[in-house]
Design an enzyme around this catalytic site. Sequence first.
Site, short mmCIF file in Angstrom:
data_model
loop_
_atom_site.label_atom_id
_atom_site.label_comp_id
_atom_site.label_asym_id
_atom_site.label_seq_id
_atom_site.Cartn_x
_atom_site.Cartn_y
_atom_site.Cartn_z
CG ASP A 40 -2.91 -4.52 -1.48
OD1 ASP A 40 -3.83 -5.01 -2.13
OD2 ASP A 40 -2.85 -4.61 -0.24
NE ARG B 62 -10.78 -3.81 -1.72
CZ ARG B 62 -9.84 -4.71 -1.45
NH1 ARG B 62 -8.64 -4.31 -1.08
NH2 ARG B 62 -10.08 -6.00 -1.56
CG ASP C 158 -5.32 -0.89 2.16
OD1 ASP C 158 -5.97 -0.10 1.45
OD2 ASP C 158 -5.06 -2.06 1.79
CG ASP D 227 -1.71 -1.21 1.44
OD1 ASP D 227 -2.17 -1.75 0.43
OD2 ASP D 227 -1.93 -1.61 2.60
CA CA Z 1 -3.31 -3.57 1.70
#
Ligand code: CA
Length: 452
Positions: free
Chosen positions: A270, A326, A274, A231
């Site tokens: 990714d 997301r 997050d 991330d």
């Molecule tokens: Ca992640």
Amino acid sequence: MTASPLRRPARRTAAALALLLVCLALPPGAEAATPPATSPAPVPGSGRDLGREVLATDDGWAAEGAGTTGGSTADAAHVFTVRNRAQLAAALDGGSSVPKIIRVAGTVDANTDDRGRRLDCADYATGGYDLDAYLAAYHPRTWGGTKPTGPQEDARKASAARQAERVELRVGSNTTIVGAGRGAVLTGASLQVKDADNVIVRNLELRDAYDCFPVWQPNTGGLGDWKAAYDTLWLRGATHVWIDHVTASDKGHPDDREPTHFGRNYLRHDGLLDITNGSDLVTVSWSRFTDHDKAMLIGNADTVTTDRGKLRVTLHHNEFDSVVQRAPRVRFGQVHLYNNRYVVPDGGDYRYSIGVATESRIVAENNSFTTPGHVEVADLLKSWNGSALSQRGTEFNGFPVDLVPIYNAYNSGSETDLATDVGWTPALHGRIDSAERAAADVARGAGAGRAG
Ligand code: CA
């Protein structure tokens, strides 16, 4: 009120015009070293020391309790200007909690060695790792659906560890990281705020946390999936975090240009941001999340029930542009999502924006969506075992819409309807504007380089 007043274009234009007039009045070769007495007031924000600023006392969940002050109290020995990875790593000091202010100047590339030499994927590869050999070893037709093991997977892991040692940068408590002026970029890095409290990241572009060694995960979602490791910013067990005027993207390496292997997109990235594993009290404001697949995951597994009562996050005045999914996807958290701007481009991949998952309690107010015609209002939401969403003031291509009843009508019969009572009312927030007004402000003021 927010701590981040926008620059007003009218003022900027006036200042630029004044500067132009000063320059025109000077003889060739002279410099306008000091503004004349008649010059207008400085552009708002100029001369501000972002590193010393703290979160306003009402600006979202990160203002709860002791609030968020980052490294604002750093002594002179702990104010750093960093121009390369080695300097950044030294300033971060392995995630120490000494109050510190780190100014990023220019472009810092995490994929470099300690002498500043650029490292590419071939430099990290070790143990005989080879993508063609990896694909041959774990082809679903011959390998089947079990987790990869054996020499190529061992080599992939060893290679990935070498990249991780370079690109994962741990951020400790009482730290402020700011871009110095405009154009500050941290590329290739995964900034990780792990088990730390009181962190501020502002006015910084975070770019392309590119994984050289994605892992094949058979059977995820039926066919299997490629999983990338990094991330750009990962909050894990992080509390009191303020992310402001950050731009995060895959710039330079869009995943939609990656090939497919085993019929699945070979994802290199990714999340952009997050927020997982007990993180709590986070405000994300005036930031841009763009050109990416999975932008923001809040809560990473239904089984992490220790996240209950945590993952309290405020997202306001952010732009989600060209994000596939997301934005965010939420488990467990009380998330206040207001005055954000969503832009879905024509021709790009799009799945949904707001993910309502297990025990999430999202309050969405006055958000604006601009989409191509084939996107339906019901597409904006997706529920996985979600039970409720509170929303009002949503604007969809210029029209007011009520998301929940539309979502329920489109999905009747397939799952339990979403209720509209999430059991809490946000108390910590600045002024909430109309979706239309906020969208215009966000388009003009969100992202790195615009914090003043
Ligand atoms: Ca992640």
